[in-house]
Design an enzyme around this catalytic site. Structure first.
Site, short mmCIF file in Angstrom:
data_model
loop_
_atom_site.label_atom_id
_atom_site.label_comp_id
_atom_site.label_asym_id
_atom_site.label_seq_id
_atom_site.Cartn_x
_atom_site.Cartn_y
_atom_site.Cartn_z
N ASP A 11 -1.59 -2.78 5.10
CA ASP A 11 -2.12 -3.14 5.62
C ASP A 11 -2.76 -1.95 7.07
O ASP A 11 -2.14 -2.01 7.99
CB ASP A 11 -2.42 -4.21 5.92
N ASP A 130 -6.52 -14.22 -3.11
CA ASP A 130 -5.63 -15.46 -2.07
C ASP A 130 -6.14 -16.73 -2.02
O ASP A 130 -7.33 -17.03 -2.51
CB ASP A 130 -6.24 -14.64 -0.82
#
Lengths: 252, 206
Positions: A11, A130
């Site tokens: 990330d 997600d």
């Protein structure tokens, strides 16, 4: 035989690698380019770069980092974060990405997956989902896990694969950061619903979690994790040796 | 100098970078002069066979590639670029290829058990079928990265290496100065770079 892939996820925010615990409390880890080189030389089968910056400066810094990585790292590279249009696909593909993952962008514009698949091929389009249980039902969350879309997860994934997504990353928000193992219940449902490669994400805390994943669900093609690799809690080469000892095909 | 042919299919950034990584000068070329002036030629490609073959024809580069290969210049096709080297493909209809290698392109789905995923996406281990200058640095069992739904069959003695994916799938093919890799050497780590290096050391044939 084709091997099960192990994929570290980086990330990236403002040029640095970060990892959220349950998507909050972001901590700084290292230079993305250095980390990518390290992983490529130490057993990673593929890398995921996730751009979690929102600013224009952050975005151009991200593409610089991506270009620099693709210049020296010769394993497949998937890029996600801030992918809302086919122009965004174009931007990261030109910097050396092989696959592009879409999440909130596909929720906002459900035609994005199909448009991108026609332009760049199914193999290039990765759906990142997600997923979180809400009152016992798997729901799709948008905006980095902050917004419940109300959509049922498996149905959404099946629909996107039908549109042309060539691979699915299933990130369980319930197990993410908890380090107690992957979300086998969710993954089993997804594997039963789609025929494209499925990447499990969220919940790995130790080597045994990957062994359990691949042994329990032969339909899962890859395991993705971030902090346990970044902090050296799991060393990828050791993980793969252990996979091989357990009869799970791994590239060593 | 290596010419990487740009005929509007796929992204050539990684391929160019991988030649830089092994110290070989490589240029992306869409004009016949540069390709004729190069020592070696790479034919890349992703997407569907019919579209790519059509683009190659429209640009006239199909003739250049065939002429250069027939003169003996080393040529390496990668992924769809490899498939284009064969006689024909059965991807959405029947399409003519360059006919530089014996064989045809068929869906892998015809030959593998139903449970296996399509495309074959990921790393698989090479089984070397025939010795070749392209594979001089490659060992049996080395892993390379694949993304494909079609593969070459009936290649005869052009078959150089295969992988096991529910059936034997053609991974490398070649004859004289013409070579093809179904996998992506530019995405196959050190193993892939060694294959590109070996290609850069092959000699012109006739």
């Amino acid at each position: 035989m084709i091997t099960k892939r192990i994929i570290p996820c980086l990330d990236v925010k403002d040029g640095r690698v970060v990892k959220g615990v349950n998507f909050q409390r972001l901590g700084d880890v290292a230079s993305p380019v250095d980390l990518a080189r390290y992983y490529s030389a130490n057993g990673a089968d593929e890398l995921v770069f996730y751009d979690i910056t929102a600013s224009a400066e952050g975005r151009s810094l991200f593409t610089e980092i991506l270009t620099e990585t693709a210049r020296t790292v010769f394993i497949p590279l998937t890029v996600g974060g801030g992918i809302n249009t086919t122009d965004d696909f174009d931007r990261v593909l030109k910097c050396g990405a092989d696959k592009v993952s879409v999440n909130s962008g596909a929720i906002r514009d459900p035609s994005l997956v199909g448009k991108a698949a026609r332009l760049y091929g199914d193999q290039c389009v990765v759906l990142s989902a997600d997923v979180k249980r809400v009152d016992g039902v798997f729901r799709i969350f948008a905006k980095g896990g902050r917004e419940n879309t109300g959509m049922e997860a498996v149905e959404w994934i099946r629909r996107c694969v039908g549109e042309g997504a060539g691979e699915v990353v299933v990130n369980s928000m319930d197990t993410d950061g908890v380090k107690q193992g992957f979300d086998l219940e969710l993954l089993e449902k997804v594997c039963a619903a789609v025929k494209v490669p499925v990447i499990a994400s969220g919940g790995a805390g130790k080597i045994e979690d990957f062994i359990t994943l691949f042994r329990t669900l032969p339909g899962v093609d890859a395991g993705l994790a971030a902090s346990i690799f970044h902090f050296g809690e799991v060393e990828i080469n050791e993980l793969k040796r252990e996979m091989k000892r357990n009869g799970i095909p791994a590239r060593i | 100098m290596v010419a990487i042919i740009d005929y509007g299919v796929g992204n050539l950034f990684s391929l160019r970078s991988s030649f830089a990584a092994i110290g070989e000068e490589a240029v992306v070329a869409s004009d016949p002069e540069t390709i004729r002036g190069a020592d070696r030629v790479i034919l890349p490609g992703v997407g569907a066979f019919g579209d790519a073959a059509e683009k190659l024809r429209q640009t006239g580069l199909d003739r250049t590639v065939r002429e250069e290969a027939e003169k003996g210049k080393p040529l390496l096709g990668i992924c769809l670029g490899m498939q284009l080297l064969f006689e024909k493909s059965y991807e959405y209809g029947v399409h003519e290829g360059l006919g530089l290698l014996q064989g045809e392109i068929r869906p892998i789905a015809e030959r593998i058990p139903a449970g296996l995923k399509i495309p074959q996406m990921g790393w698989n281990a090479l089984k070397i079928v025939r010795e070749s200058p392209l594979l001089k640095y490659t060992k049996e069992g080395d892993y390379v990265y694949f993304v494909h739904s079609y593969s070459a069959v009936n290649c005869g003695d052009a078959l150089l290496a295969a992988v096991e994916y529910g059936a034997e799938i053609t991974a490398c093919a070649g004859k004289k100065n013409v070579f093809g890799c179904q996998f992506h050497p530019e995405k196959s780590g050190e193993t892939g770079l060694k294959i590109l290096k070996a290609f850069c050391e092959t000699e012109a044939g006739q």
